[in-house]
Design a protein around this motif. Structure first.
Motif, mmCIF file in Angstrom:
data_model
loop_
_atom_site.group_PDB
_atom_site.id
_atom_site.type_symbol
_atom_site.label_atom_id
_atom_site.label_comp_id
_atom_site.label_asym_id
_atom_site.label_seq_id
_atom_site.Cartn_x
_atom_site.Cartn_y
_atom_site.Cartn_z
ATOM 1 N N LEU A 74 -10.267 4.971 3.645
ATOM 2 C CA LEU A 74 -9.081 5.411 4.384
ATOM 3 C C LEU A 74 -9.306 6.777 5.015
ATOM 4 C CD1 LEU A 74 -5.986 4.629 4.856
ATOM 5 C CD2 LEU A 74 -5.515 6.114 2.898
ATOM 6 N N CYS A 100 0.837 -1.200 0.000
ATOM 7 C CA CYS A 100 0.000 0.000 0.000
ATOM 8 C C CYS A 100 0.872 1.251 0.000
ATOM 9 C CB CYS A 100 -0.893 0.021 1.241
ATOM 10 S SG CYS A 100 -2.073 -1.337 1.317
ATOM 11 N N GLY A 138 -7.121 0.604 5.254
ATOM 12 C CA GLY A 138 -7.622 1.284 4.061
ATOM 13 C C GLY A 138 -8.656 0.543 3.252
ATOM 14 N N HIS A 148 0.000 4.090 1.235
ATOM 15 C CA HIS A 148 -0.264 4.870 2.443
ATOM 16 C C HIS A 148 0.309 4.133 3.656
ATOM 17 C CE1 HIS A 148 -3.738 2.335 1.336
ATOM 18 N NE2 HIS A 148 -3.715 1.963 2.602
#
Length: 390
Positions: free
Chosen positions: A52, A11, A45, A13
């Motif tokens: 998210l 991911c 998320g 993030h």
């Protein structure tokens, strides 16, 4: 723990890295967690930026993640999932499609796409995924991995973003059967010796596979017969798989909307059209349709209980063939998904454990053979996987 993510599995993030407990049985190993599993202090998320943005950091770590950490494995990060786990393709319009290292021109499969991609590329030793309608089994098939969908309810689901609770299960991936079993010791508990009985070959399931895929799987099937023992051919589904698949789809859709409908209505998230369509369809399932679907589920469970005895193993193809090409159209992809659900719905409706074994190839791409058994027979399947990997 430094990872060069050359397949786009992780991911974008957050940067979550947690060292495992020193001296544990999994010390020195690394794992990834599908971005449906909570990690304390971080936002989960669920494959969607609006999810998210509208959820707070988790207050606790999912017990499946914690068990691996306590066993000594180190968490290398969170990996991409299809949006809210409601797809089998592995495509995420927001974060991209992880590369299938076993067949780079083909889809990785979903929804545990990042988990499978990270393991297949050798970025981690194992990865946690979830399986509702095939989300571990399909990526394992596509990426040439060992994978397990556990007995429904066998591994705790706390700290996990749900899709359809009566089908959702925790699973994991590995490049070899020994690693699959080592992770099982952390998540399932000590090995259980379950004497195996017959191998039941689901002829109607094999009929759903492409002829070339059936031919490719034949040596693996003979290997399984030799390893298990007495073989019997049977029709597992007297109703026809469209009836079972429809029941699965209606129950899954209803539960998905019940779980996430309020958030979707309130947030109006940006979501892949085909996934939003599935949620909308779930909102329209009537009480009568749901009652008929649940009646089918009862029949499925009675049928499985009637044909499988303790220790028996049901053998079927994991998929109708290798992974779809990346260039597949949306219409063809949806048809592929519906056909796939005919093969995957049995374990969901009956709550069965199922392992996928990467024992064949077709046109250079992996094709998996599956073994399923009665609920609670997870260790029977893991140990047979080790024997077949031999």
């Amino acid at each position: 723990m430094s990872i060069q993510d050359r397949v786009g599995a992780f991911c974008p993030h957050g940067d979550i890295r947690i060292e495992g407990k020193p001296g544990g049985p999994l010390s020195g190993l690394t794992f990834a967690a599908k971005d449906l599993f909570d990690v304390a202090g971080h936002v989960t998320g669920a494959g969607n930026p609006d999810w998210l943005a509208t959820h707070a950091p988790a207050s606790a770590t999912a017990s499946a993640v914690q068990k691996l950490l306590d066993a000594g494995a180190s968490l290398a990060g969170k990996v991409i999932t299809d949006e809210l786990a409601y797809s089998l393709s592995g495509v995420n319009m927001h974060y991209g499609t992880p590369v299938n290292a076993a067949a780079p021109d083909r889809l990785p499969g979903g929804s545990s796409s990042g988990s499978a991609a990270a393991v297949a590329a050798g970025l981690v030793d194992t990865a946690l995924g979830t399986d509702t309608g095939g989300s571990v089994r399909v990526p394992a098939n596509n990426c040439g991995l060992y994978g397990i969908r556990t007995t429904h309810g066998r591994v705790a689901k706390d700290g996990l973003v749900p899709l359809a609770d009566s089908f959702d299960t925790v699973g994991w991936f590995a490049r070899d059967a020994a690693m699959l079993a080592r992770v099982g010791e952390a998540l399932l508990g000590p090995r259980e010796r379950i004497p195996h009985g017959r191998i039941l070959i689901a002829s109607d399931c094999f009929a759903l596979a492409d002829p070339a895929a059936r031919a490719a799987l034949e040596p693996a099937l003979q290997q399984a017969i030799k390893a298990v023992g007495p073989r019997h051919y049977l029709t597992i589904n007297p109703d026809g798989f469209p009836a079972w698949q429809t029941a699965f789809r209606l129950i899954q859709g209803h539960e998905a909307w019940t779980t996430h409908g309020d958030w979707i209505t309130r947030t109006q998230p940006k979501m892949a059209p085909e996934i939003m369509e599935r949620f909308v369809a779930g909102s329209k399932v009537t009480a009568e349709e749901l009652a008929r679907a649940n009646a089918v589920r009862v029949r499925v469970r009675k049928r499985i209980a009637a044909v499988l005895q303790p220790g028996d193993v049901l053998c079927l193809p994991t998929s109708s063939g290798p992974a779809a090409q990346k260039t597949i159209s949306k219409e063809a992809e949806n048809a592929y998904r519906m056909a796939m659900l005919q093969l995957t719905c049995t374990a969901g409706l009956a709550g069965l454990p199922q392992v996928t074994l990467p024992l064949a190839k077709l046109d250079g791409a992996p094709v998996g053979l599956s073994l399923a058994a009665l609920p609670g027979s997870d260790w029977l399947l893991l140990e047979l996987a080790e024997r077949l990997a031999g």
